[in-house]
Design a protein around this motif. Sequence first.
Motif, PDB file in Angstrom:
ATOM      1  N   ALA A   1       0.817  -1.215   0.000  1.00 38.83           N
ATOM      2  CA  ALA A   1       0.000   0.000   0.000  1.00 38.83           C
ATOM      3  C   ALA A   1       0.846   1.259   0.000  1.00 38.83           C
ATOM      4  O   ALA A   1       0.389   2.318  -0.437  1.00 38.83           O
ATOM      5  N   LYS A   2       2.094   1.175   0.469  1.00 42.65           N
ATOM      6  CA  LYS A   2       2.948   2.358   0.526  1.00 42.65           C
ATOM      7  C   LYS A   2       3.615   2.660  -0.823  1.00 42.65           C
ATOM      8  O   LYS A   2       4.139   3.749  -1.026  1.00 42.65           O
ATOM      9  N   SER A   3       3.618   1.705  -1.713  1.00 44.14           N
ATOM     10  CA  SER A   3       4.290   1.899  -2.990  1.00 44.14           C
ATOM     11  C   SER A   3       3.530   2.877  -3.877  1.00 44.14           C
ATOM     12  O   SER A   3       2.292   2.859  -3.939  1.00 44.14           O
ATOM     13  N   LEU A   4       4.274   3.701  -4.595  1.00 44.16           N
ATOM     14  CA  LEU A   4       3.689   4.675  -5.509  1.00 44.16           C
ATOM     15  C   LEU A   4       3.625   4.166  -6.944  1.00 44.16           C
ATOM     16  O   LEU A   4       3.142   4.880  -7.824  1.00 44.16           O
ATOM     17  N   ALA A   5       4.156   2.963  -7.203  1.00 47.20           N
ATOM     18  CA  ALA A   5       4.197   2.473  -8.586  1.00 47.20           C
ATOM     19  C   ALA A   5       4.320   0.959  -8.612  1.00 47.20           C
ATOM     20  O   ALA A   5       4.716   0.324  -7.625  1.00 47.20           O
ATOM     21  N   ASP A   6       3.992   0.396  -9.743  1.00 50.82           N
ATOM     22  CA  ASP A   6       4.237  -1.026 -10.016  1.00 50.82           C
ATOM     23  C   ASP A   6       5.692  -1.147 -10.471  1.00 50.82           C
ATOM     24  O   ASP A   6       5.995  -1.210 -11.658  1.00 50.82           O
ATOM     25  N   VAL A   7       6.617  -1.160  -9.518  1.00 49.74           N
ATOM     26  CA  VAL A   7       8.036  -1.070  -9.870  1.00 49.74           C
ATOM     27  C   VAL A   7       8.523  -2.310 -10.617  1.00 49.74           C
ATOM     28  O   VAL A   7       9.377  -2.215 -11.499  1.00 49.74           O
ATOM     29  N   ARG A   8       7.983  -3.462 -10.305  1.00 54.16           N
ATOM     30  CA  ARG A   8       8.408  -4.675 -11.005  1.00 54.16           C
ATOM     31  C   ARG A   8       7.970  -4.631 -12.463  1.00 54.16           C
ATOM     32  O   ARG A   8       8.724  -4.987 -13.368  1.00 54.16           O
ATOM     33  N   GLY A   9       6.743  -4.183 -12.677  1.00 58.61           N
ATOM     34  CA  GLY A   9       6.286  -4.056 -14.052  1.00 58.61           C
ATOM     35  C   GLY A   9       7.057  -3.003 -14.819  1.00 58.61           C
ATOM     36  O   GLY A   9       7.395  -3.199 -15.999  1.00 58.61           O
ATOM     37  N   ASP A  10       7.353  -1.867 -14.160  1.00 58.60           N
ATOM     38  CA  ASP A  10       8.108  -0.814 -14.832  1.00 58.60           C
ATOM     39  C   ASP A  10       9.531  -1.258 -15.134  1.00 58.60           C
ATOM     40  O   ASP A  10      10.092  -0.928 -16.198  1.00 58.60           O
ATOM     41  N   ALA A  11      10.145  -2.012 -14.215  1.00 55.71           N
ATOM     42  CA  ALA A  11      11.494  -2.519 -14.465  1.00 55.71           C
ATOM     43  C   ALA A  11      11.492  -3.479 -15.648  1.00 55.71           C
ATOM     44  O   ALA A  11      12.374  -3.424 -16.524  1.00 55.71           O
ATOM     45  N   ALA A  12      10.493  -4.367 -15.700  1.00 57.20           N
ATOM     46  CA  ALA A  12      10.403  -5.316 -16.809  1.00 57.20           C
ATOM     47  C   ALA A  12      10.180  -4.595 -18.130  1.00 57.20           C
ATOM     48  O   ALA A  12      10.763  -4.956 -19.165  1.00 57.20           O
TER      49      ALA A  12
ATOM     50  N   PRO B   1      24.810  -2.819  -9.619  1.00 66.87           N
ATOM     51  CA  PRO B   1      23.448  -3.334  -9.455  1.00 66.87           C
ATOM     52  C   PRO B   1      22.458  -2.182  -9.402  1.00 66.87           C
ATOM     53  O   PRO B   1      22.824  -1.043  -9.072  1.00 66.87           O
ATOM     54  N   VAL B   2      21.220  -2.472  -9.737  1.00 66.15           N
ATOM     55  CA  VAL B   2      20.183  -1.444  -9.717  1.00 66.15           C
ATOM     56  C   VAL B   2      19.004  -1.964  -8.920  1.00 66.15           C
ATOM     57  O   VAL B   2      18.655  -3.151  -9.005  1.00 66.15           O
ATOM     58  N   HIS B   3      18.400  -1.096  -8.123  1.00 67.00           N
ATOM     59  CA  HIS B   3      17.248  -1.496  -7.304  1.00 67.00           C
ATOM     60  C   HIS B   3      16.113  -0.502  -7.506  1.00 67.00           C
ATOM     61  O   HIS B   3      16.296   0.705  -7.348  1.00 67.00           O
ATOM     62  N   TRP B   4      14.941  -1.029  -7.865  1.00 63.95           N
ATOM     63  CA  TRP B   4      13.743  -0.230  -8.089  1.00 63.95           C
ATOM     64  C   TRP B   4      12.903  -0.243  -6.812  1.00 63.95           C
ATOM     65  O   TRP B   4      12.596  -1.310  -6.267  1.00 63.95           O
ATOM     66  N   SER B   5      12.531   0.932  -6.332  1.00 65.61           N
ATOM     67  CA  SER B   5      11.778   1.051  -5.084  1.00 65.61           C
ATOM     68  C   SER B   5      10.503   1.852  -5.306  1.00 65.61           C
ATOM     69  O   SER B   5      10.509   2.867  -6.012  1.00 65.61           O
ATOM     70  N   GLY B   6       9.429   1.410  -4.664  1.00 65.29           N
ATOM     71  CA  GLY B   6       8.152   2.097  -4.799  1.00 65.29           C
ATOM     72  C   GLY B   6       7.970   3.254  -3.848  1.00 65.29           C
ATOM     73  O   GLY B   6       7.024   4.022  -3.990  1.00 65.29           O
ATOM     74  N   CYS B   7       8.879   3.396  -2.876  1.00 62.06           N
ATOM     75  CA  CYS B   7       8.788   4.508  -1.936  1.00 62.06           C
ATOM     76  C   CYS B   7      10.148   4.747  -1.311  1.00 62.06           C
ATOM     77  O   CYS B   7      11.115   4.039  -1.607  1.00 62.06           O
TER      78      CYS B   7
ATOM     79  N   ASP C   1       7.694   8.478 -16.226  1.00 66.57           N
ATOM     80  CA  ASP C   1       7.351   7.060 -16.242  1.00 66.57           C
ATOM     81  C   ASP C   1       7.180   6.608 -17.687  1.00 66.57           C
ATOM     82  O   ASP C   1       6.074   6.355 -18.172  1.00 66.57           O
ATOM     83  N   ASP C   2       8.305   6.507 -18.375  1.00 66.05           N
ATOM     84  CA  ASP C   2       8.346   6.096 -19.778  1.00 66.05           C
ATOM     85  C   ASP C   2       9.427   5.028 -19.911  1.00 66.05           C
ATOM     86  O   ASP C   2      10.583   5.263 -19.513  1.00 66.05           O
ATOM     87  N   PRO C   3       9.127   3.840 -20.448  1.00 66.42           N
ATOM     88  CA  PRO C   3      10.110   2.756 -20.484  1.00 66.42           C
ATOM     89  C   PRO C   3      11.426   3.130 -21.156  1.00 66.42           C
ATOM     90  O   PRO C   3      12.501   2.772 -20.674  1.00 66.42           O
ATOM     91  N   VAL C   4      11.353   3.841 -22.274  1.00 60.89           N
ATOM     92  CA  VAL C   4      12.580   4.193 -22.986  1.00 60.89           C
ATOM     93  C   VAL C   4      13.419   5.171 -22.168  1.00 60.89           C
ATOM     94  O   VAL C   4      14.637   4.998 -22.003  1.00 60.89           O
ATOM     95  N   ALA C   5      12.776   6.205 -21.629  1.00 54.39           N
ATOM     96  CA  ALA C   5      13.509   7.191 -20.833  1.00 54.39           C
ATOM     97  C   ALA C   5      14.100   6.551 -19.577  1.00 54.39           C
ATOM     98  O   ALA C   5      15.246   6.839 -19.193  1.00 54.39           O
ATOM     99  N   LEU C   6      13.337   5.663 -18.949  1.00 56.06           N
ATOM    100  CA  LEU C   6      13.844   4.991 -17.759  1.00 56.06           C
ATOM    101  C   LEU C   6      15.020   4.085 -18.099  1.00 56.06           C
ATOM    102  O   LEU C   6      16.027   4.042 -17.382  1.00 56.06           O
TER     103      LEU C   6
END
Length: 444
Positions: free
Chosen positions: A357-368, A381-387, A427-432
């Motif tokens: 509930a604290k996450s602001l995004a679907d970080v796993r989906g955005d990373a994929a 290494p890179v780590h995606w965090s929702g908050c 929040d754009d896959p190419v830019a990210l």
Amino acid sequence: MVGMLAAMPPPAPPFAQPDDARFRSRGDACPGALRLHRADDGSLARVRVPGGVLGADQADGLRELAVELGDGELYLTSRGNVQLRGLGAECGGELASRMYEIGLLPSERHERVRNVVASPLSGLDGRGARDVRPWLTALDALVCASEEAAGLSGRFLFALDDGRGDVDALGADVTLRARADGDAELRIGALDPVARIPADEAPRAALLAATVFLSMAAGSGAWRVADLPGGAGPLRDEVLRRWGAAGLPVALGTVPVPDCTPPALGVVAGSGDTDALSVGLPLGRADAVRWRTLTDLARDHGAGELRLTPWRGVVVPGVRRERASGALDALEAVGLVTGDRSPWTGVGACIGRPGCAKSLADVRGDAASALSVAPTVGALPVHWSGCERRCGHPRGAWVDVVAGPDGGYRVSVVRDGGRADPVHVADDPVALADAVAAARDPRT
């Protein structure tokens, strides 16, 4: 005495409920196998796996529980433990009983404090000063037999390093590290110098450090060594005082904390006629097919066990050399990460939406999505965090990708305890993908 403790089967525990008063005594909300955490995608159970060592039958049992009671997947943590998610609110009793049956709950009172990481390749590749498996068996038995140790928080961490420095770098509260001369080193928190002690006494020294910590932490609210109001120094001094008072030899020496070095992916050459296979799980997650492929390999062609790593990977030991290459291909075929050229290598993420509930995004989906449009491999290494909590982020140098309230992300590099100025990315896959690739470049 340790051997006797390890061999004696524990009595079947009277399984407690999540609202048991014992779980509120220290205010520690860390989930376990008996106390489930309620998340947005259902309840969550965290199963402690000391040293990451799972028998093939135990691993199969966890897969069955995930399929029958949860969302069908298994999630590895940064301590080599396993999480089950999407559990029903009423499944706690069945879950606990079945985990007890497969040997994953030797002590109800200690199930959340059996936090031990160990060098995953210890005894397999000819490196390291000693095999730490005897330490692991002895320490787990000592912890489960100690009434005092039951008072540790679910965050307190032991590390058993075979001398190569891999888990010594993880910032455990108490670390044992093997020496080439046959002795051991005891590190309290991140302190240097360390105490040099007899290797045969090392597990007892680790338990002593933990129980002294509890006495010094009483009333302070400290759950880990780093939380102690006076720092780790007074704790180390008191441990050494008690150690010396017992007539046991001890000396201090300088051993800086090493850089974090996870096992290389692929075939790990053994010293005999068997090798080990080291693979990664994309975002630390395995569905039933991937997990069963690993357990079938371990049972049919390996040593009958899996070793879960603190880097969300799995080592399968004891694979005969003539089978190793073909077995690795089979693991790659089901989507496991088998080499550094995979775009998933070094990529981690918190659970994100919809699980948290604290996450602001679907970080796993955005990373994929970012990896699908522009696969990249980088040194960091890179780590995606929702908050801002950044749950499960790596240690050392890493790329920090954090979701913001505006729907975009902030990308920065963390190195030497400092953080570079973040780059704000939509929040754009190419830019990210471009921003993450630039941050992972060692020349940045």
